[in-house]
Scaffold this active site. Structure first.
Site: not given
Length: 249
Positions: A53-54, A106, A110, A198
Site C-alpha cells: 500500500d501507499d 488506494h 488516502h 507497505h
C-alpha cells in the site's frame, strides 16, 4: 400502387424478424467478484497475494527487483498524493504494470472513506482514475480503502463505480513500527493468504520482502496478484477514464 401491396406484405415478416442490436459488452456483468464485494481472502488453492500500500514510492524498485527475481507477482494499491505525486513516480508505476504486477486504487489522497459522503468518495476514486488513464491507459477494478475501513457509504459507492474492495487476512503491522522479525511472525502464526505490507517502509523492502519470498516458496505457495488468487486473472482492469493533459497533481 395496388400491385405493391402483396410485395410489402411478404416483406413484413422478414423486417420484423431482423436481429436487434446487441447490448454493449461494457454493460455485461464482469467476471470475478461482483462490484462492491468486500474481499478478505483468496479463493484459489495454494496461492498467496502479497500486497503493498501507499505508493508509488522510492523503495518500490527494490521490491520489484526482488519480486521479479523470485518469479513472484504482487499487487500495489497506490495513491495519488499521499507521499508524493503519482506523476513523479510514473516510471516506477509503469515498470510494475509492465512486469505483470497488479495495480489497484488506494484513493487519491488516502482519506478514511467510511466518514465521507458518496460524492466525496467518488471524487477520491475518479481523480485517481484519471491519473491511471494518463499513465497506464487502464482503470483498475480492485481497490483498497485506506486503513481497510469499509463502513459508511464505501461498499455501495464502490458497487456504483465498479470496484471490488480488498482488505487482508495477514497484517504485517509494518505500518505499526513492527520490526521485520515481528512482521515475519504474523505470517507464520496464521493461515491467511492476502498479506498487507507497505512499500513506503524501508525495512519492508530490504528485510521483510526477501524473507516473505523465501517463506512462501518453502511453503509451496504460488505468489500471485489479488485478481489471480480470486480466479479473475483477466479482470484486474477495465476501460479507462478519459485522458487529460495533466502531468502533475
Amino acid at each position: 400502387m395496388l400491385g405493391l401491396l402483396p410485395l410489402l406484405a411478404a416483406l413484413l415478416p422478414v423486417i420484423s424478424a431482423a436481429p436487434t442490436t446487441p447490448a454493449s459488452p461494457l454493460l455485461e456483468p464482469r467476471a470475478g467478484p461482483a462490484a462492491g464485494t468486500i474481499i478478505t481472502k483468496c479463493t484459489e488453492p495454494n496461492t498467496i497475494a502479497l500486497t503493498f500500500d501507499d505508493g508509488p514510492y522510492q523503495y518500490e524498485p527494490a521490491i520489484l527487483s526482488a519480486l521479479n527475481a523470485a518469479g513472484a507477482k504482487a499487487t500495489f494499491f497506490v495513491t495519488g498524493t499521499l507521499y508524493n505525486c503519482i506523476y513523479s513516480q510514473q516510471a516506477t508505476l509503469k515498470a510494475a504494470y509492465a512486469a505483470g504486477h497488479q495495480i489497484g486504487s488506494h484513493t487519491w489522497s488516502h482519506k478514511d472513506l467510511d466518514s465521507q459522503s458518496a460524492a466525496s468518495i467518488t471524487t477520491e476514486m475518479q481523480k485517481l482514475e484519471t491519473a491511471f488513464a494518463n499513465i497506464l491507459g487502464v482503470k483498475p477494478t480492485y481497490m483498497r480503502p485506506p486503513s481497510g475501513k469499509t463502513g459508511g457509504s464505501v461498499a455501495s459507492t464502490m458497487k456504483t463505480l465498479g470496484y471490488r474492495i480488498v482488505t487482508w487476512d495477514i497484517d504485517s503491522n509494518d505500518w505499526n513500527k513492527y520490526t521485520a522479525a515481528q512482521s515475519e511472525a504474523k505470517f507464520t502464526a496464521g493461515s491467511g493468504h492476502i498479506a498487507l505490507m507497505h512499500e513506503t517502509i524501508q525495512t519492508t523492502s530490504t528485510q521483510l520482502v526477501p524473507w516473505v519470498l523465501n517463506w512462501a516458496k518453502t511453503k509451496g505457495y504460488k505468489m500471485v496478484t489479488v485478481a489471480e488468487c480470486l480466479g479473475d486473472a483477466d479482470g484486474a482492469y477495465t476501460t479507462p477514464a478519459a485522458k487529460t493533459s495533466a502531468t502533475s497533481c
